[in-house]
Design an enzyme around this catalytic site. Structure first.
Site, mmCIF file in Angstrom:
data_model
loop_
_atom_site.group_PDB
_atom_site.id
_atom_site.type_symbol
_atom_site.label_atom_id
_atom_site.label_comp_id
_atom_site.label_asym_id
_atom_site.label_seq_id
_atom_site.Cartn_x
_atom_site.Cartn_y
_atom_site.Cartn_z
ATOM 1 N N GLU A 63 -4.828 -4.700 11.072
ATOM 2 C CA GLU A 63 -3.809 -3.673 11.257
ATOM 3 C C GLU A 63 -4.042 -2.951 12.579
ATOM 4 O O GLU A 63 -4.884 -2.040 12.656
ATOM 5 C CB GLU A 63 -3.892 -2.646 10.126
ATOM 6 C CG GLU A 63 -3.640 -3.223 8.764
ATOM 7 C CD GLU A 63 -3.057 -2.183 7.834
ATOM 8 O OE1 GLU A 63 -2.089 -2.523 7.147
ATOM 9 O OE2 GLU A 63 -3.529 -1.030 7.818
ATOM 10 N N SER B 283 4.028 -1.885 10.242
ATOM 11 C CA SER B 283 5.496 -1.930 10.353
ATOM 12 C C SER B 283 6.099 -3.269 9.915
ATOM 13 O O SER B 283 7.057 -3.745 10.508
ATOM 14 C CB SER B 283 5.939 -1.568 11.778
ATOM 15 O OG SER B 283 5.519 -0.250 12.104
ATOM 16 N N GLY C 287 3.113 2.504 10.824
ATOM 17 C CA GLY C 287 4.072 3.581 10.600
ATOM 18 C C GLY C 287 4.826 4.005 11.849
ATOM 19 O O GLY C 287 5.497 5.036 11.858
ATOM 20 N N GLU D 80 -6.564 4.861 8.263
ATOM 21 C CA GLU D 80 -6.363 6.280 7.907
ATOM 22 C C GLU D 80 -7.617 6.868 7.278
ATOM 23 O O GLU D 80 -7.901 8.058 7.428
ATOM 24 C CB GLU D 80 -5.137 6.395 6.973
ATOM 25 C CG GLU D 80 -3.842 6.176 7.762
ATOM 26 C CD GLU D 80 -2.703 5.541 6.988
ATOM 27 O OE1 GLU D 80 -2.746 5.520 5.745
ATOM 28 O OE2 GLU D 80 -1.752 5.055 7.648
ATOM 29 N N HIS E 141 -9.366 1.291 5.557
ATOM 30 C CA HIS E 141 -8.055 1.490 6.196
ATOM 31 C C HIS E 141 -8.226 2.459 7.364
ATOM 32 O O HIS E 141 -9.025 3.390 7.297
ATOM 33 C CB HIS E 141 -7.060 2.042 5.177
ATOM 34 C CG HIS E 141 -5.649 1.993 5.667
ATOM 35 N ND1 HIS E 141 -5.153 2.925 6.542
ATOM 36 C CD2 HIS E 141 -4.648 1.112 5.435
ATOM 37 C CE1 HIS E 141 -3.887 2.616 6.824
ATOM 38 N NE2 HIS E 141 -3.563 1.523 6.161
ATOM 39 N N GLY F 43 3.067 -0.989 4.273
ATOM 40 C CA GLY F 43 3.076 0.432 3.932
ATOM 41 C C GLY F 43 4.472 0.881 3.548
ATOM 42 O O GLY F 43 4.942 0.641 2.434
ATOM 43 N N GLY F 44 5.174 1.499 4.487
ATOM 44 C CA GLY F 44 6.485 2.102 4.226
ATOM 45 C C GLY F 44 7.458 1.217 3.459
ATOM 46 O O GLY F 44 8.108 1.670 2.506
ATOM 47 N N ASN G 17 0.858 -1.191 0.000
ATOM 48 C CA ASN G 17 0.000 0.000 0.000
ATOM 49 C C ASN G 17 0.895 1.243 0.000
ATOM 50 O O ASN G 17 1.503 1.567 1.017
ATOM 51 C CB ASN G 17 -0.898 -0.033 1.253
ATOM 52 C CG ASN G 17 -1.743 1.216 1.382
ATOM 53 O OD1 ASN G 17 -1.840 2.031 0.461
ATOM 54 N ND2 ASN G 17 -2.356 1.385 2.546
ATOM 55 N N TRP G 18 0.937 1.907 -1.142
ATOM 56 C CA TRP G 18 1.851 3.053 -1.274
ATOM 57 C C TRP G 18 1.310 4.297 -0.566
ATOM 58 O O TRP G 18 2.010 5.300 -0.461
ATOM 59 C CB TRP G 18 2.095 3.376 -2.748
ATOM 60 C CG TRP G 18 2.770 2.273 -3.520
ATOM 61 C CD1 TRP G 18 3.217 1.070 -3.043
ATOM 62 C CD2 TRP G 18 3.081 2.285 -4.920
ATOM 63 N NE1 TRP G 18 3.778 0.344 -4.066
ATOM 64 C CE2 TRP G 18 3.714 1.058 -5.219
ATOM 65 C CE3 TRP G 18 2.879 3.216 -5.951
ATOM 66 C CZ2 TRP G 18 4.153 0.742 -6.505
ATOM 67 C CZ3 TRP G 18 3.308 2.909 -7.238
ATOM 68 C CH2 TRP G 18 3.943 1.681 -7.503
ATOM 69 N N LYS G 19 0.066 4.274 -0.167
ATOM 70 C CA LYS G 19 -0.580 5.452 0.447
ATOM 71 C C LYS G 19 -0.398 6.663 -0.487
ATOM 72 O O LYS G 19 -0.382 6.471 -1.703
ATOM 73 C CB LYS G 19 -0.033 5.675 1.854
ATOM 74 C CG LYS G 19 -0.120 4.376 2.693
ATOM 75 C CD LYS G 19 0.070 4.559 4.155
ATOM 76 C CE LYS G 19 -0.099 3.210 4.855
ATOM 77 N NZ LYS G 19 -0.014 3.288 6.295
HETATM 78 O O1 LIG Z 1 -1.530 -0.307 4.762
HETATM 79 C C1 LIG Z 1 -0.476 -0.466 5.367
HETATM 80 C C2 LIG Z 1 -0.375 -0.227 6.778
HETATM 81 O O2 LIG Z 1 -1.051 0.894 7.180
HETATM 82 C C3 LIG Z 1 0.975 -0.406 7.383
HETATM 83 O O3 LIG Z 1 1.826 0.684 7.156
HETATM 84 P P1 LIG Z 1 3.354 0.578 7.626
HETATM 85 O O4 LIG Z 1 3.887 -0.706 7.024
HETATM 86 O O5 LIG Z 1 4.023 1.787 7.065
HETATM 87 O O6 LIG Z 1 3.348 0.515 9.114
#
Ligand SMILES: O=C[C@H](O)COP(=O)(O)O
Length: 261
Positions: free
Chosen positions: A172, A218, A178, A102, A100, A239-240, A10-12
């Site tokens: 999650e 994470s 994050g 967010e 999600h 994510g990151g 997920n690139w957000k």
């Molecule tokens: O969609 C992915 C998640 O929100 C995890 O994000 P993260 O891997 O940056 O903690």
């Protein structure tokens, strides 16, 4: 039964369409085809990148798939700024992330809205990746199973068994997103197993056994191997670490059982 793991990047709100092309090319070049027999890999870029990713995946016949980060409950109409299921289906999206944390937090998405979006995805043949997860205070009070199970059941309301089967669940914990604070494999397994048990109770064991339940928060190449060893963790929503081609490739290879390419 053994479920094939899924790694979803997920690139957000990161990477423009040119950067998207470069990253997908990097992953395609770095992860040899044989790994795809053991792991499904998908990237979830911002809307503005999807057409470019589609062109690349189709043109080069890549084995990875792609999806979107959200969709509107409606098919079309006066909903400025929204993107609909039919639009995403036309772009060849395999998955769409729904609910999600967010979106729940910054866009005030309720379980009811999330459920409408899950239904909209299925209506157009896209598999929703339904996200559930508790805030830190809920975990500290010991309410994480109850909280996530309630989100799950509400998100799936009105779905037929075969639609449930084609839904991916992502657990999650909000406190692990994050933050670098990853849940332990035991934490992840506890909730993922409880979610599967809730699915079995409502839709039957056969359906529950087919559903992929991912962990997210994470996840990196350093912790993915232990997470996918858990009986009820079928991959990760990343994510990151999905923004770095080398790191994401490593992570996918490890989820496939290795070795590193
Ligand atoms: O969609 C992915 C998640 O929100 C995890 O994000 P993260 O891997 O940056 O903690």
């Amino acid at each position: 039964m053994s479920r094939k793991p899924l790694i979803a990047g997920n690139w957000k709100m990161n990477l423009n369409h040119l950067e998207a092309i470069a990253l997908v090319q990097k992953i395609a070049f770095s992860l040899p085809e044989k790994y795809y027999a053991k792991v499904d890999v998908t990237v979830i870029p911002p809307f503005t990148d999807i057409r470019s990713v589609q062109t690349l995946v189709d043109g080069d016949k890549l084995l990875l798939t792609y999806g979107a980060q959200d969709l509107a409950p409606q098919d079309s109409g006066a909903y400025t700024g929204d993107v609909s299921g039919p639009m995403l289906a036309k772009l060849g999206c395999t998955y769409v992330v729904v609910g999600h944390s967010e979106r729940r937090e910054y866009h005030a998405e309720t379980d009811e809205v999330v459920n409408k979006k899950v239904r909209a995805a299925h209506k157009h043949g896209i598999s929703p990746i339904l996200c559930v997860g508790e805030q830190l205070e809920v975990r500290e009070a010991g309410g994480h199973i109850e909280h996530t199970t309630a989100q799950l059941i509400a998100g799936l309301k009105g779905l037929k068994a075969e639609q449930v089967q084609n839904t991916v669940i992502a657990y999650e914990p909000v406190w692990a997103i994050g933050t670098g604070r990853v849940a332990t494999p035991a934490d992840a397994e506890e909730v993922c197993a409880a979610l599967r048990a809730a699915l079995a109770e409502k839709y039957g064991a056969e359906v529950a056994e087919q559903v992929r339940v991912l962990y997210g928060g994470s996840v990196k190449s350093g912790n993915i191997a232990d997470l996918v060893k858990c009986d009820n963790v079928d991959g990760a929503l990343v994510g990151g670490a999905s923004l770095d081609g080398d790191e994401f490739t490593k992570l996918c290879a490890l989820a496939a059982g290795g070795p590193l390419p």
